[in-house]
Design an enzyme around this catalytic site. Structure first.
Site, PDB file in Angstrom:
ATOM      1  N   ARG A 181       0.816  -1.214   0.000  1.00 34.25           N
ATOM      2  CA  ARG A 181       0.000   0.000   0.000  1.00 34.25           C
ATOM      3  C   ARG A 181       0.852   1.269   0.000  1.00 34.25           C
ATOM      4  NH1 ARG A 181      -2.301  -3.632  -1.392  1.00 34.25           N
ATOM      5  NH2 ARG A 181      -4.246  -4.525  -0.631  1.00 34.25           N
ATOM      6  N   SER A 231     -11.794  -0.616   1.945  1.00 42.98           N
ATOM      7  CA  SER A 231     -11.260  -1.135   3.207  1.00 42.98           C
ATOM      8  C   SER A 231     -10.730   0.018   4.046  1.00 42.98           C
ATOM      9  CB  SER A 231     -10.132  -2.132   2.944  1.00 42.98           C
ATOM     10  OG  SER A 231     -10.614  -3.266   2.256  1.00 42.98           O
ATOM     11  N   GLU A 301      -6.183   2.694   6.257  1.00 44.66           N
ATOM     12  CA  GLU A 301      -5.763   2.658   4.858  1.00 44.66           C
ATOM     13  C   GLU A 301      -6.282   3.892   4.131  1.00 44.66           C
ATOM     14  OE1 GLU A 301      -6.556  -0.205   1.007  1.00 44.66           O
ATOM     15  OE2 GLU A 301      -5.938  -1.130   2.886  1.00 44.66           O
TER      16      GLU A 301
END
Length: 308
Positions: A181, A231, A301
């Site tokens: 990420r 998410s 996130e």
């Protein structure tokens, strides 16, 4: 405090190159993010080309206005006070979409699902994992988005950017700084405008079947029918965020209209008219309770930007 004269000058200058219908003043970001929350941007620019984006960045820099760049607004939470200065959203940058050999060249504003469909139509496989990820190609590169054992680092071979001074640069895969990420662009103040993907030849029927299967899995397990940013938390090493939240008994935890999804605990959703403060309260409560129960800190996130 933002210089109002600088903002007025910026709009006046840019309107010589960008139509006013793509220069939006005091624009509520709730209308431009998948969470459907967020206060106003002082100025929101919707460029259609690298040239327009570069002009906007150069004008903002010359006038000392802060610049925020967004993709499709799918992995972001804008605070209720909105965003000062200039916001540039790239989901209107869809000028280039081409295929040569096993490579696809695409503008950063294309939605991932459309890039995946284009690959299928050209008998190219390798990016099916991304067909259900909400957001744009550029945003996916920025976050090194991934799902179902795939991620953008597996398929991105070259990236074209505009930097904070309006200059254009190109980077090959080894220089993209990909990790979980993460990409170099989260720290470099460069903004993805064009992406080259290198894929493999495949059977279009098999590719379509794979995409259909992944989308059916998403629909059955994730709250796609509700506003969210995808998410909410990164996967902590050795765990799954959704599993930890579920095991802590937090499905349905709510503040205002923000709620931990009853369908998938890894998602915080907007059930109606949530504020950003509602969402942040839920995120913080989840972090506190999971850490107390399991000793694991959950890191968001979703990008949290703007002012309270």
């Amino acid at each position: 405090m933002i210089n109002k004269y600088a903002l007025t000058t910026f709009v006046s200058e840019l309107s010589n190159s960008v139509p006013m219908e793509r220069i939006l003043l005091d624009e509520p970001m709730s209308e431009h993010t998948t969470f459907a929350v967020g206060g106003p941007a002082d100025v929101l620019i919707l460029p259609e080309s690298v040239k327009e984006m570069s002009l906007a960045i150069r004008a903002a820099r010359r006038l000392e206005l802060p610049v925020t760049v967004l993709g499709g607004g799918s992995n972001v939470l804008v605070r209720d006070g909105g965003i000062r200065g200039v916001v540039i959203q790239l989901n209107t940058m869809t000028k280039v979409l081409a295929c040569h050999d096993r490579k696809i060249l695409a503008s950063a504003g294309y939605m991932l699902k459309d890039v995946c469909q284009f690959a299928q139509e050209n008998s190219l496989t390798g990016i099916e994992f991304a067909c259900g990820i909400p957001g744009t190609l550029g945003g996916a590169v920025f976050m090194n988005a991934g799902a179902y054992d795939g991620e953008m680092s597996h398929v991105v071979s070259r990236v074209r950017t505009v930097n904070s001074e309006g200059g254009v640069h190109t980077y090959d895969a080894p220089n993209l700084g990909f990790s979980y990420r993460q990409s170099r662009f989260q720290k470099s103040q460069e903004f993805v405008v064009e992406v080259e993907l290198t894929l493999r030849s495949g059977d279009p029927k098999e590719i379509q079947a794979r995409m259909d299967d992944l989308m059916n899995r998403r629909r059955s397990k994730q709250p796609l029918e509700m506003h969210s940013a995808g998410s909410t938390f990164k996967r902590p090493p050795g765990y799954f965020a959704g599993t930890l939240i579920d095991q802590t008994g937090l499905k349905g935890l709510s503040c205002g209209d923000a709620q931990v999804s009853m369908k998938h605990a890894g998602f915080v959703v907007n059930t109606g008219h949530a504020s950003a403060r509602d969402v942040l309260n839920v995120i913080h409560e989840v972090q506190k309770r999971v850490e107390k129960a399991h000793g694991v800190h959950l890191e968001p996130e979703v990008r949290i930007i703007g002012e309270d």
